[in-house]
Design a protein around this motif. Structure first.
Motif, PDB file in Angstrom:
ATOM      1  N   ILE A 162     -15.898  -8.306   1.878  1.00  0.00           N
ATOM      2  CA  ILE A 162     -14.937  -9.156   1.194  1.00  0.00           C
ATOM      3  C   ILE A 162     -14.702  -8.573  -0.182  1.00  0.00           C
ATOM      4  O   ILE A 162     -15.654  -8.269  -0.903  1.00  0.00           O
ATOM      5  CB  ILE A 162     -15.463 -10.597   1.072  1.00  0.00           C
ATOM      6  CG1 ILE A 162     -15.651 -11.201   2.456  1.00  0.00           C
ATOM      7  CG2 ILE A 162     -14.521 -11.439   0.235  1.00  0.00           C
ATOM      8  CD1 ILE A 162     -16.313 -12.557   2.446  1.00  0.00           C
ATOM      9  N   ALA A 163     -13.443  -8.422  -0.558  1.00  0.00           N
ATOM     10  CA  ALA A 163     -13.092  -7.905  -1.883  1.00  0.00           C
ATOM     11  C   ALA A 163     -12.322  -8.977  -2.637  1.00  0.00           C
ATOM     12  O   ALA A 163     -11.408  -9.608  -2.095  1.00  0.00           O
ATOM     13  CB  ALA A 163     -12.239  -6.650  -1.751  1.00  0.00           C
ATOM     14  N   LEU A 164     -12.704  -9.198  -3.862  1.00  0.00           N
ATOM     15  CA  LEU A 164     -12.038 -10.182  -4.702  1.00  0.00           C
ATOM     16  C   LEU A 164     -11.443  -9.496  -5.912  1.00  0.00           C
ATOM     17  O   LEU A 164     -12.030  -8.573  -6.475  1.00  0.00           O
ATOM     18  CB  LEU A 164     -13.027 -11.250  -5.179  1.00  0.00           C
ATOM     19  CG  LEU A 164     -13.702 -12.085  -4.108  1.00  0.00           C
ATOM     20  CD1 LEU A 164     -14.755 -12.998  -4.734  1.00  0.00           C
ATOM     21  CD2 LEU A 164     -12.676 -12.917  -3.354  1.00  0.00           C
ATOM     22  N   ASP A 165     -10.267  -9.980  -6.324  1.00  0.00           N
ATOM     23  CA  ASP A 165      -9.686  -9.492  -7.561  1.00  0.00           C
ATOM     24  C   ASP A 165     -10.441 -10.106  -8.726  1.00  0.00           C
ATOM     25  O   ASP A 165     -10.861 -11.265  -8.668  1.00  0.00           O
ATOM     26  CB  ASP A 165      -8.211  -9.881  -7.668  1.00  0.00           C
ATOM     27  CG  ASP A 165      -7.350  -9.174  -6.630  1.00  0.00           C
ATOM     28  OD1 ASP A 165      -7.745  -8.060  -6.219  1.00  0.00           O
ATOM     29  OD2 ASP A 165      -6.322  -9.732  -6.233  1.00  0.00           O
ATOM     30  N   LYS A 166     -10.602  -9.332  -9.782  1.00  0.00           N
ATOM     31  CA  LYS A 166     -11.265  -9.837 -10.977  1.00  0.00           C
ATOM     32  C   LYS A 166     -10.353 -10.863 -11.648  1.00  0.00           C
ATOM     33  O   LYS A 166      -9.144 -10.690 -11.712  1.00  0.00           O
ATOM     34  CB  LYS A 166     -11.555  -8.676 -11.932  1.00  0.00           C
ATOM     35  CG  LYS A 166     -12.390  -9.075 -13.108  1.00  0.00           C
ATOM     36  CD  LYS A 166     -12.766  -7.867 -13.949  1.00  0.00           C
ATOM     37  CE  LYS A 166     -13.610  -8.314 -15.119  1.00  0.00           C
ATOM     38  NZ  LYS A 166     -14.014  -7.192 -15.951  1.00  0.00           N
ATOM     39  N   LYS A 167     -10.961 -11.933 -12.109  1.00  0.00           N
ATOM     40  CA  LYS A 167     -10.202 -12.974 -12.796  1.00  0.00           C
ATOM     41  C   LYS A 167      -9.609 -12.383 -14.073  1.00  0.00           C
ATOM     42  O   LYS A 167     -10.312 -11.708 -14.832  1.00  0.00           O
ATOM     43  CB  LYS A 167     -11.128 -14.143 -13.132  1.00  0.00           C
ATOM     44  CG  LYS A 167     -10.442 -15.291 -13.826  1.00  0.00           C
ATOM     45  CD  LYS A 167     -11.423 -16.421 -14.090  1.00  0.00           C
ATOM     46  CE  LYS A 167     -10.780 -17.504 -14.911  1.00  0.00           C
ATOM     47  NZ  LYS A 167     -11.691 -18.599 -15.194  1.00  0.00           N
ATOM     48  N   PRO A 168      -8.315 -12.629 -14.326  1.00  0.00           N
ATOM     49  CA  PRO A 168      -7.724 -12.096 -15.555  1.00  0.00           C
ATOM     50  C   PRO A 168      -8.352 -12.748 -16.783  1.00  0.00           C
ATOM     51  O   PRO A 168      -8.844 -13.885 -16.706  1.00  0.00           O
ATOM     52  CB  PRO A 168      -6.239 -12.449 -15.442  1.00  0.00           C
ATOM     53  CG  PRO A 168      -6.153 -13.526 -14.430  1.00  0.00           C
ATOM     54  CD  PRO A 168      -7.352 -13.399 -13.537  1.00  0.00           C
ATOM     55  N   PRO A 169      -8.334 -12.070 -17.930  1.00  0.00           N
ATOM     56  CA  PRO A 169      -8.901 -12.678 -19.137  1.00  0.00           C
ATOM     57  C   PRO A 169      -8.067 -13.880 -19.563  1.00  0.00           C
ATOM     58  O   PRO A 169      -6.899 -13.996 -19.189  1.00  0.00           O
ATOM     59  CB  PRO A 169      -8.817 -11.550 -20.168  1.00  0.00           C
ATOM     60  CG  PRO A 169      -7.757 -10.636 -19.674  1.00  0.00           C
ATOM     61  CD  PRO A 169      -7.768 -10.744 -18.182  1.00  0.00           C
ATOM     62  N   PRO A 170      -8.648 -14.792 -20.352  1.00  0.00           N
ATOM     63  CA  PRO A 170      -7.883 -15.947 -20.834  1.00  0.00           C
ATOM     64  C   PRO A 170      -6.690 -15.491 -21.679  1.00  0.00           C
ATOM     65  O   PRO A 170      -6.715 -14.403 -22.260  1.00  0.00           O
ATOM     66  CB  PRO A 170      -8.891 -16.721 -21.696  1.00  0.00           C
ATOM     67  CG  PRO A 170     -10.222 -16.177 -21.362  1.00  0.00           C
ATOM     68  CD  PRO A 170     -10.029 -14.803 -20.829  1.00  0.00           C
ATOM     69  N   PRO A 171      -5.657 -16.315 -21.760  1.00  0.00           N
ATOM     70  CA  PRO A 171      -4.508 -15.968 -22.606  1.00  0.00           C
ATOM     71  C   PRO A 171      -4.938 -15.746 -24.053  1.00  0.00           C
ATOM     72  O   PRO A 171      -5.961 -16.264 -24.506  1.00  0.00           O
ATOM     73  CB  PRO A 171      -3.600 -17.194 -22.496  1.00  0.00           C
ATOM     74  CG  PRO A 171      -4.026 -17.890 -21.251  1.00  0.00           C
ATOM     75  CD  PRO A 171      -5.481 -17.590 -21.086  1.00  0.00           C
ATOM     76  N   ASP A 172      -4.141 -14.972 -24.788  1.00  0.00           N
ATOM     77  CA  ASP A 172      -4.451 -14.699 -26.188  1.00  0.00           C
ATOM     78  C   ASP A 172      -4.421 -15.963 -27.042  1.00  0.00           C
ATOM     79  O   ASP A 172      -5.177 -16.096 -27.995  1.00  0.00           O
ATOM     80  CB  ASP A 172      -3.466 -13.668 -26.761  1.00  0.00           C
ATOM     81  CG  ASP A 172      -3.676 -12.287 -26.157  1.00  0.00           C
ATOM     82  OD1 ASP A 172      -4.813 -11.996 -25.711  1.00  0.00           O
ATOM     83  OD2 ASP A 172      -2.708 -11.513 -26.119  1.00  0.00           O
ATOM     84  N   ASP A 173      -3.526 -16.904 -26.711  1.00  0.00           N
ATOM     85  CA  ASP A 173      -3.420 -18.156 -27.460  1.00  0.00           C
ATOM     86  C   ASP A 173      -4.608 -19.046 -27.097  1.00  0.00           C
ATOM     87  O   ASP A 173      -4.722 -19.504 -25.961  1.00  0.00           O
ATOM     88  CB  ASP A 173      -2.105 -18.858 -27.118  1.00  0.00           C
ATOM     89  CG  ASP A 173      -1.915 -20.161 -27.874  1.00  0.00           C
ATOM     90  OD1 ASP A 173      -2.861 -20.615 -28.562  1.00  0.00           O
ATOM     91  OD2 ASP A 173      -0.818 -20.736 -27.766  1.00  0.00           O
ATOM     92  N   PRO A 174      -5.528 -19.325 -28.036  1.00  0.00           N
ATOM     93  CA  PRO A 174      -6.709 -20.130 -27.704  1.00  0.00           C
ATOM     94  C   PRO A 174      -6.362 -21.560 -27.280  1.00  0.00           C
ATOM     95  O   PRO A 174      -7.171 -22.214 -26.632  1.00  0.00           O
ATOM     96  CB  PRO A 174      -7.532 -20.115 -28.991  1.00  0.00           C
ATOM     97  CG  PRO A 174      -6.600 -19.730 -30.066  1.00  0.00           C
ATOM     98  CD  PRO A 174      -5.515 -18.904 -29.439  1.00  0.00           C
ATOM     99  N   GLU A 175      -5.161 -22.041 -27.611  1.00  0.00           N
ATOM    100  CA  GLU A 175      -4.773 -23.398 -27.223  1.00  0.00           C
ATOM    101  C   GLU A 175      -4.283 -23.483 -25.780  1.00  0.00           C
ATOM    102  O   GLU A 175      -3.901 -24.541 -25.306  1.00  0.00           O
ATOM    103  CB  GLU A 175      -3.746 -23.947 -28.194  1.00  0.00           C
ATOM    104  CG  GLU A 175      -4.348 -24.164 -29.573  1.00  0.00           C
ATOM    105  CD  GLU A 175      -3.383 -24.813 -30.545  1.00  0.00           C
ATOM    106  OE1 GLU A 175      -2.301 -25.249 -30.124  1.00  0.00           O
ATOM    107  OE2 GLU A 175      -3.731 -24.878 -31.726  1.00  0.00           O
ATOM    108  N   GLN A 176      -4.298 -22.346 -25.067  1.00  0.00           N
ATOM    109  CA  GLN A 176      -3.969 -22.345 -23.645  1.00  0.00           C
ATOM    110  C   GLN A 176      -5.237 -22.337 -22.796  1.00  0.00           C
ATOM    111  O   GLN A 176      -5.152 -22.338 -21.574  1.00  0.00           O
ATOM    112  CB  GLN A 176      -3.117 -21.120 -23.302  1.00  0.00           C
ATOM    113  CG  GLN A 176      -1.701 -21.213 -23.848  1.00  0.00           C
ATOM    114  CD  GLN A 176      -0.916 -19.962 -23.526  1.00  0.00           C
ATOM    115  OE1 GLN A 176      -0.935 -18.989 -24.262  1.00  0.00           O
ATOM    116  NE2 GLN A 176      -0.229 -20.002 -22.392  1.00  0.00           N
ATOM    117  N   SER A 177      -6.377 -22.346 -23.443  1.00  0.00           N
ATOM    118  CA  SER A 177      -7.660 -22.328 -22.735  1.00  0.00           C
ATOM    119  C   SER A 177      -8.555 -23.437 -23.257  1.00  0.00           C
ATOM    120  O   SER A 177      -8.423 -23.875 -24.393  1.00  0.00           O
ATOM    121  CB  SER A 177      -8.370 -20.987 -22.935  1.00  0.00           C
ATOM    122  OG  SER A 177      -7.619 -19.934 -22.388  1.00  0.00           O
ATOM    123  N   LEU A 178      -9.443 -23.866 -22.402  1.00  0.00           N
ATOM    124  CA  LEU A 178     -10.460 -24.837 -22.783  1.00  0.00           C
ATOM    125  C   LEU A 178     -11.812 -24.174 -22.576  1.00  0.00           C
ATOM    126  O   LEU A 178     -12.146 -23.743 -21.475  1.00  0.00           O
ATOM    127  CB  LEU A 178     -10.363 -26.090 -21.917  1.00  0.00           C
ATOM    128  CG  LEU A 178     -11.430 -27.153 -22.187  1.00  0.00           C
ATOM    129  CD1 LEU A 178     -11.184 -27.815 -23.541  1.00  0.00           C
ATOM    130  CD2 LEU A 178     -11.449 -28.179 -21.069  1.00  0.00           C
TER     131      LEU A 178
END
Length: 187
Positions: free
Chosen positions: A1-17
């Motif tokens: 099974i191969a999984l794609d690596k999760k992309p990094p969080p957006p540059d804007d910190p208010e788009q992530s928790l």
């Protein structure tokens, strides 16, 4: 099974928790599953907006690391509040509302739940090998799922860490309370 690596969080910190899941003693819980259920934002005109369920651009799931830390993101805009369902082995799952950066590191706590035990009998005899279901009475966004377990050779079953929830029923469900009991119960 191969999984794609999760992309990094957006540059804007208010788009992530960024948050931390703790037990009732304040110790981190590793490998907890964090699932965003609703997100809220402000529209350009200042009006509130939001979306729930499987939202394009929103992380569907995150797992806590050994320090209990996690990050969930929404790639399309700034998020003002999050609603999260969090579960971990050995703890009762919980649904959290009104989560933002001010409380995500301290408010997300899991503890033990209730234990529900019983015995299935038919005409006074034990019934073994039957799948028992315990389902959450709320069928909306705060639905905590269905637990499944089988009866043993003597007909006994035990559900552990059943979440204890307290919620006010929505008006459209008030008639069901008379039939099945309040929505904060399990059926």
């Amino acid at each position: 099974i191969a999984l794609d690596k999760k992309p990094p969080p957006p540059d804007d910190p208010e788009q992530s928790l960024r948050g931390r899941v703790l037990d009732l003693d304040g110790k981190p819980i590793a490998h907890a599953m964090v699932q965003p259920r609703m997100i809220y934002w402000k529209e350009p005109n200042g009006e509130p907006g939001g979306a729930g369920g499987q939202v394009e651009g929103m992380d569907a799931i995150a797992m806590t690391d050994r320090n209990g830390d996690f990050v969930v993101s929404y790639a399309k805009r700034t998020v003002t509040k999050w609603e999260l369902e969090i579960s971990a082995r050995g703890y009762a799952g919980q649904y959290f509302k009104e989560i933002d950066q001010t409380n995500a590191a301290t408010r997300l706590r899991l503890g033990p739940g209730a234990t529900v035990r019983g015995r299935l009998l038919r005409a006074g005899s034990a019934v073994s090998g039957v799948q028992m279901l315990l389902t959450h009475g709320d069928r909306g966004m705060e639905f905590l799922g269905t637990e499944k377990i089988g009866t043993d050779s003597e007909g006994y079953f035990t559900f552990v860490n059943v979440p204890i929830v307290d919620m006010t029923p929505a008006p459209q469900y008030s008639g069901l309370d008379e039939l099945f009991g309040p929505r904060n119960r399990w059926w």
